[in-house]
Design an enzyme around this catalytic site. Sequence first.
Site, PDB file in Angstrom:
ATOM      1  N   CYS A   1       0.845  -1.198   0.000  1.00  0.00           N
ATOM      2  CA  CYS A   1       0.000   0.000   0.000  1.00  0.00           C
ATOM      3  C   CYS A   1       0.878   1.245   0.000  1.00  0.00           C
ATOM      4  O   CYS A   1       0.636   2.179  -0.750  1.00  0.00           O
ATOM      5  CB  CYS A   1      -0.927  -0.004   1.216  1.00  0.00           C
ATOM      6  SG  CYS A   1      -2.116  -1.348   1.219  1.00  0.00           S
TER       7      CYS A   1
ATOM      8  N   ARG B   1      -0.366   4.246  -2.375  1.00  0.00           N
ATOM      9  CA  ARG B   1      -1.354   4.033  -3.442  1.00  0.00           C
ATOM     10  C   ARG B   1      -2.750   3.803  -2.879  1.00  0.00           C
ATOM     11  O   ARG B   1      -3.760   4.182  -3.484  1.00  0.00           O
ATOM     12  CB  ARG B   1      -0.952   2.839  -4.316  1.00  0.00           C
ATOM     13  CG  ARG B   1      -0.984   1.525  -3.573  1.00  0.00           C
ATOM     14  CD  ARG B   1      -0.911   0.289  -4.461  1.00  0.00           C
ATOM     15  NE  ARG B   1      -0.990  -0.910  -3.631  1.00  0.00           N
ATOM     16  CZ  ARG B   1      -2.109  -1.507  -3.266  1.00  0.00           C
ATOM     17  NH1 ARG B   1      -3.279  -1.036  -3.667  1.00  0.00           N
ATOM     18  NH2 ARG B   1      -2.088  -2.584  -2.502  1.00  0.00           N
TER      19      ARG B   1
ATOM     20  N   ASP C   1      -6.005   3.240   3.903  1.00  0.00           N
ATOM     21  CA  ASP C   1      -7.077   2.951   4.858  1.00  0.00           C
ATOM     22  C   ASP C   1      -6.968   4.012   5.954  1.00  0.00           C
ATOM     23  O   ASP C   1      -6.145   3.917   6.862  1.00  0.00           O
ATOM     24  CB  ASP C   1      -6.867   1.536   5.412  1.00  0.00           C
ATOM     25  CG  ASP C   1      -7.819   1.167   6.543  1.00  0.00           C
ATOM     26  OD1 ASP C   1      -8.591   2.034   6.999  1.00  0.00           O
ATOM     27  OD2 ASP C   1      -7.768   0.001   6.987  1.00  0.00           O
TER      28      ASP C   1
END
Length: 264
Positions: free
Chosen positions: A146, A166, A169
Amino acid sequence: MKQYHDLIKTVLEHGVKKEDRTGTGTISMFGYQMRYNLQEGFPLLTTKKLHTRSIFHELLWFLKGETNIKYLHDNKVTIWDEWADENGNLGPVYGKQWRSWETADGRTIDQITNVVEQIKKNPNSRRMLVVAFNPGDVDKMALPPCHAFFQFYVANGKLSCQLYQRSADIFLGVPFNIASYALLTHMIAQVCDLEVGDFVHTLGDAHLYLNHLEQANLQLTREFRPLPQLKLNPAKKDLFDFTYEDIEIIGYDPHPAIKAEVAV
């Protein structure tokens, strides 16, 4: 931290509802940037308590180049359990890419060692990057990175870091990522005899999962408290010599933790 609360507010006000890989559903927006002056305190959320043991051990695990969760389990950290196979393996995730990226001609590149040497020897370089998102290995990873790549910048004796993430959360992941890369910047600054500058956090798909909205709104009602300070063992001059015991957070007085389910 106002920057983080502003992110939540912006996504709640301007985000769009989207389906996602996990089937949970999100409110999402594309492209967002936050900046933290690391001279002003260590950017650890105070409006909810974060599990610093998990954050710090995860970073040390990345730096070891490991991709099996045994080290994490040995240190009572379970944040990667949902993605590991029955033997604790995750495939060629962060540690592998950071420390032993495989080239097409069969060589391996230790990106972390290389970037530290660049900072020391050629601090004006614009090539001081570490990349975790390796297209050739993505299909073998339990979870593609991520936080995809990060870059360092030296000016006026201060080391700054910018991370491109990218997939972000916002409620569960982003607070960990902020603290982790702030810690990494402090550690590298120390071994390179530099002060810390800014941590710049650039997000691609920034999203709140639909089952985190109640928790996010609760967090927004809480008052900010003073940021803690980070103290590293000053005797450590090699990045790979740091241990958990060399990292100390001073003056962390957060609001209580807020539980939320991770989307797998």
